[in-house]
Design a protein around this motif. Structure first.
Motif, PDB file in Angstrom:
ATOM      1  N   ALA A  33       6.747  -9.854   8.701  1.00 17.38           N
ATOM      2  CA  ALA A  33       6.640  -9.157  10.181  1.00 17.38           C
ATOM      3  C   ALA A  33       5.386  -9.220  10.922  1.00 17.38           C
ATOM      4  CB  ALA A  33       7.216  -7.727  10.041  1.00 17.38           C
ATOM      5  N   ARG A  35       3.534  -8.121  14.056  1.00 22.38           N
ATOM      6  CA  ARG A  35       3.732  -6.936  14.961  1.00 22.38           C
ATOM      7  C   ARG A  35       3.080  -7.695  16.237  1.00 22.38           C
ATOM      8  NH1 ARG A  35       1.137  -2.937  17.694  1.00 22.38           N
ATOM      9  NH2 ARG A  35       2.323  -0.855  17.839  1.00 22.38           N
ATOM     10  N   ILE A  40       9.335 -12.685  13.249  1.00 24.31           N
ATOM     11  CA  ILE A  40       9.501 -12.488  11.717  1.00 24.31           C
ATOM     12  C   ILE A  40       9.630 -14.043  11.291  1.00 24.31           C
ATOM     13  CG2 ILE A  40      10.986 -12.219   9.991  1.00 24.31           C
ATOM     14  CD1 ILE A  40      10.164  -9.662  11.470  1.00 24.31           C
ATOM     15  N   PRO A  74       7.626  -5.958  16.060  1.00 26.57           N
ATOM     16  CA  PRO A  74       8.368  -5.538  14.847  1.00 26.57           C
ATOM     17  C   PRO A  74       7.504  -5.170  13.674  1.00 26.57           C
ATOM     18  CG  PRO A  74       8.546  -8.069  14.900  1.00 26.57           C
ATOM     19  CD  PRO A  74       7.944  -7.241  16.316  1.00 26.57           C
ATOM     20  N   GLU A  75       7.935  -4.254  13.031  1.00 25.51           N
ATOM     21  CA  GLU A  75       6.855  -3.451  11.769  1.00 25.51           C
ATOM     22  C   GLU A  75       7.381  -3.719  10.553  1.00 25.51           C
ATOM     23  OE1 GLU A  75       5.120  -0.050  12.491  1.00 25.51           O
ATOM     24  OE2 GLU A  75       4.318  -0.454  14.468  1.00 25.51           O
ATOM     25  N   VAL A  77      10.507  -5.581   7.679  1.00 21.57           N
ATOM     26  CA  VAL A  77      11.349  -6.463   7.398  1.00 21.57           C
ATOM     27  C   VAL A  77      11.891  -6.198   5.827  1.00 21.57           C
ATOM     28  CG1 VAL A  77       9.695  -8.284   6.543  1.00 21.57           C
ATOM     29  CG2 VAL A  77      12.388  -9.202   7.284  1.00 21.57           C
ATOM     30  N   ILE A  87      15.424  -5.866  10.212  1.00 21.03           N
ATOM     31  CA  ILE A  87      14.130  -6.042  11.057  1.00 21.03           C
ATOM     32  C   ILE A  87      13.988  -4.522  11.613  1.00 21.03           C
ATOM     33  CG2 ILE A  87      12.547  -6.971  12.633  1.00 21.03           C
ATOM     34  CD1 ILE A  87      14.326  -9.623  12.395  1.00 21.03           C
ATOM     35  N   ASP A  89      12.788  -3.318  14.717  1.00 20.81           N
ATOM     36  CA  ASP A  89      12.259  -3.847  15.893  1.00 20.81           C
ATOM     37  C   ASP A  89      11.378  -2.610  16.660  1.00 20.81           C
ATOM     38  OD1 ASP A  89      11.767  -5.375  18.230  1.00 20.81           O
ATOM     39  OD2 ASP A  89      13.738  -5.457  18.804  1.00 20.81           O
TER      40      ASP A  89
END
Length: 277
Positions: A33, A35, A40, A74-75, A77, A87, A89
């Protein structure tokens, strides 16, 4: 950095932008992921055990279900047993599911404030560490998050906060993993309680107990009881094959390990506190 460099297929020649989360699938392919670059990426593992190809599988241009809105910061997965990719988000306050090429928004019956770490259990329940501040950037002394919780999302989208007993609370939870213990495999949760500088266990009855960290943001306590050791902003967790808990001790730039007997050691990063500057 231009788009061509961002999209190189050789993992060692590629640039990554703000890695916040990683996951493995059943074939040990790695998912990352990013950010800062809102995407991704999948790094494919070959039969010889090397990682030789990296590709983007979702980004800010991905059409998610009926929504034209792609990923935003996104932080985390996670890959479930079926190979579906989940994910956090975070910027869009939602969970996205990739099933093959199709991207959909996971239905959730309550609004999320800022999904961070997530874990999908074998029964399909999604556990999400949800807080309205960035645990890595909010000043520890003055940060005042108003949402501090773990949310459980059933397969039908019904969601609820995981209840905490004994008047306990979290402060900017950053990660959650499912832990099984006992002969019956009873489920408990491990949570990186980032701004309380600790890792806690929440059992099936909501009882909260500290696994690691004395609540003081510092680096100390190796080779002793983990509950008496100091962490500073733990932000990610994993469980190894021996049942030990691995902790990304963010502000200490270290990886700590708590074994089955509750003893903590440092397995990567500074061992001498003077290394921290």
């Amino acid at each position: 950095i231009g788009d061509a460099e961002r999209e190189r297929t050789d993992p060692l020649a590629s640039s990554l932008g703000g890695v916040r989360g990683v996951a493995l699938d059943a074939d040990e392919n790695l998912y990352v992921a990013e950010r800062h670059w809102h995407r991704i990426r999948k790094i494919t593992r070959t039969s010889s055990g090397t990682y030789e190809r990296i590709e983007t599988i979702a980004d800010g241009d991905t059409v998610v279900g009926a929504s034209p809105i792609g990923l935003d910061h996104p932080e985390a997965v996670f890959v479930d047993r079926a190979g579906d990719v989940f994910i956090s988000d975070t910027g869009n306050r939602r969970i996205v599911r990739l099933s093959g090429p199709a991207a959909t928004v996971v239905p959730v019956s309550i609004p999320l404030a800022g999904p961070r770490g997530l874990f999908v259990d074998d029964d399909g329940t999604i556990f999400v560490a949800d807080t309205n501040v960035d645990p890595l950037e909010c000043p520890a002394d003055s940060c005042a998050p108003t949402v501090n919780r773990v949310v459980a999302i059933a397969p039908d989208g019904t969601a609820s906060e995981v209840a905490l007993g004994g008047g306990e609370s979290l402060r900017a939870p950053a990660s959650v993993v499912v832990e099984r213990y006992g002969a019956s495999g009873v489920r408990s949760l491990l949570v990186a309680d980032a701004l309380h500088h600790r890792v806690v266990r929440i059992d099936a009855e909501g009882v909260v107990s500290t696994v690691a960290g004395d609540g003081i943001g510092h680096f100390r306590g190796d080779s002793g009881p983990a509950v008496a050791a100091s962490l500073e902003r733990p932000v990610a967790l994993a469980i190894d094959s021996e049942g030990a808990i691995l902790i990304a001790d963010y502000s200490n730039s270290a990886v700590r390990r708590v074994d089955a007997s509750g003893i903590i050691t440092t397995i990567a990063g500074p061992i001498d506190p003077s290394d921290l500057g």
